[in-house]
Design a protein around this motif. Structure first.
Motif, short mmCIF file in Angstrom:
data_model
loop_
_atom_site.label_atom_id
_atom_site.label_comp_id
_atom_site.label_asym_id
_atom_site.label_seq_id
_atom_site.Cartn_x
_atom_site.Cartn_y
_atom_site.Cartn_z
N LEU A 1 3.16 -7.99 -3.15
CA LEU A 1 1.93 -6.96 -3.13
C LEU A 1 2.14 -5.54 -2.62
O LEU A 1 1.71 -4.72 -3.16
N VAL A 2 2.84 -5.39 -1.54
CA VAL A 2 3.21 -4.08 -1.02
C VAL A 2 4.16 -3.29 -2.01
O VAL A 2 3.80 -2.07 -2.12
N SER A 3 4.99 -3.96 -2.74
CA SER A 3 5.72 -3.19 -3.69
C SER A 3 4.92 -2.62 -4.72
O SER A 3 4.78 -1.54 -5.39
N TYR A 4 3.87 -3.56 -5.25
CA TYR A 4 2.74 -3.05 -6.17
C TYR A 4 1.83 -2.12 -5.67
O TYR A 4 1.82 -0.92 -6.38
N ARG A 5 1.65 -1.97 -4.41
CA ARG A 5 0.92 -0.86 -3.75
C ARG A 5 1.69 0.39 -3.87
O ARG A 5 1.16 1.40 -4.20
N LEU A 6 2.91 0.45 -3.36
CA LEU A 6 3.96 1.75 -3.45
C LEU A 6 4.00 1.84 -4.79
O LEU A 6 3.99 3.31 -5.00
N GLN B 1 -9.50 -4.47 9.65
CA GLN B 1 -8.19 -4.43 9.52
C GLN B 1 -7.54 -3.76 8.39
O GLN B 1 -7.64 -4.46 7.04
N GLN B 2 -6.45 -2.63 8.48
CA GLN B 2 -6.13 -1.83 7.19
C GLN B 2 -4.61 -1.71 7.14
O GLN B 2 -4.13 -1.94 8.36
N LEU B 3 -4.03 -1.66 6.21
CA LEU B 3 -2.77 -1.18 6.26
C LEU B 3 -2.84 0.11 5.22
O LEU B 3 -3.26 0.46 4.24
N LEU B 4 -2.35 1.34 5.84
CA LEU B 4 -2.41 2.24 5.33
C LEU B 4 -0.94 2.90 4.86
O LEU B 4 0.02 2.77 5.72
N VAL B 5 -0.85 3.43 3.83
CA VAL B 5 0.21 3.75 3.12
C VAL B 5 0.21 5.08 2.51
O VAL B 5 -0.65 5.49 1.95
N THR B 6 1.28 5.95 3.04
CA THR B 6 1.43 7.24 2.71
C THR B 6 2.14 7.52 1.20
O THR B 6 2.81 6.72 0.71
N LYS B 7 2.04 8.54 0.95
CA LYS B 7 2.85 9.07 -0.40
C LYS B 7 4.20 8.85 -0.10
O LYS B 7 4.85 8.62 -1.30
N GLY B 8 4.79 9.25 0.81
CA GLY B 8 6.11 9.01 1.20
C GLY B 8 6.65 7.60 1.41
O GLY B 8 7.83 7.37 1.81
N GLY B 9 5.83 6.49 1.10
CA GLY B 9 6.23 4.99 1.33
C GLY B 9 6.10 4.56 2.96
O GLY B 9 6.61 3.50 2.96
N ILE B 10 5.72 5.22 3.79
CA ILE B 10 5.47 5.01 5.12
C ILE B 10 4.20 4.17 5.23
O ILE B 10 3.12 4.99 4.96
#
Length: 139
Positions: A38-43, A110-119
């Motif tokens: 799921l994280v890979s898809y989000r990135l 509760q959130q997961l924040l993903v930047t455009k740099g993949g952090i």
């Protein structure tokens, strides 16, 4: 709970809060194969936003396994966190979680924040008081 030399399904990461009466210092993230996919898809999905200079991050509803207060003595005795690092793979048994002190506040948003740099990092707010909890960066 022990530090692992190889990747495991659990990641211990430093965390913080603004809550004076409900201290935490670590979070544990469960890295199941489904979550990693799921994280890979989000990135992948945020790649199209990279070109935008004003883009900061995307926010997903997601949460770590929990936020905990783990005494520094326990971290040092069990060599759970290498010096000058913010995260480490650990082995974890169900009984280990029962022995850890969780945050006292009920958490919401509760959130997961993903930047455009993949952090990425997790963030949550205490129900009622709005006090903030967050993890260090995942790279």
């Amino acid at each position: 709970m022990k530090r692992a030399k190889q990747p495991t399904p659990y990641l211990l990461i430093k965390a913080n809060t603004r809550a004076d009466y409900d201290p935490i210092n670590y979070a544990i993230i469960q890295l199941s194969p489904e979550w990693l996919e799921l994280v890979s898809y989000r990135l992948y999905t945020i790649e199209e936003f990279y070109a935008g200079q004003d883009f900061h991050c995307l926010s997903y509803w997601d949460a770590p396994l929990g936020y905990f207060l783990i005494p520094d003595q326990q971290i040092m005795e069990h060599d759970l966190m290498p010096a000058h690092q913010d995260q480490a793979f650990i082995t974890l048994e169900a009984a280990d979680l029962d022995g850890l002190q969780r945050q006292g506040n009920k958490l919401e948003a509760q959130q997961l924040l993903v930047t455009k740099g993949g952090i990425a990092h997790f963030k949550a707010y205490a129900y009622g008081s709005g006090e903030e909890y967050w993890t260090g960066s995942l790279t």
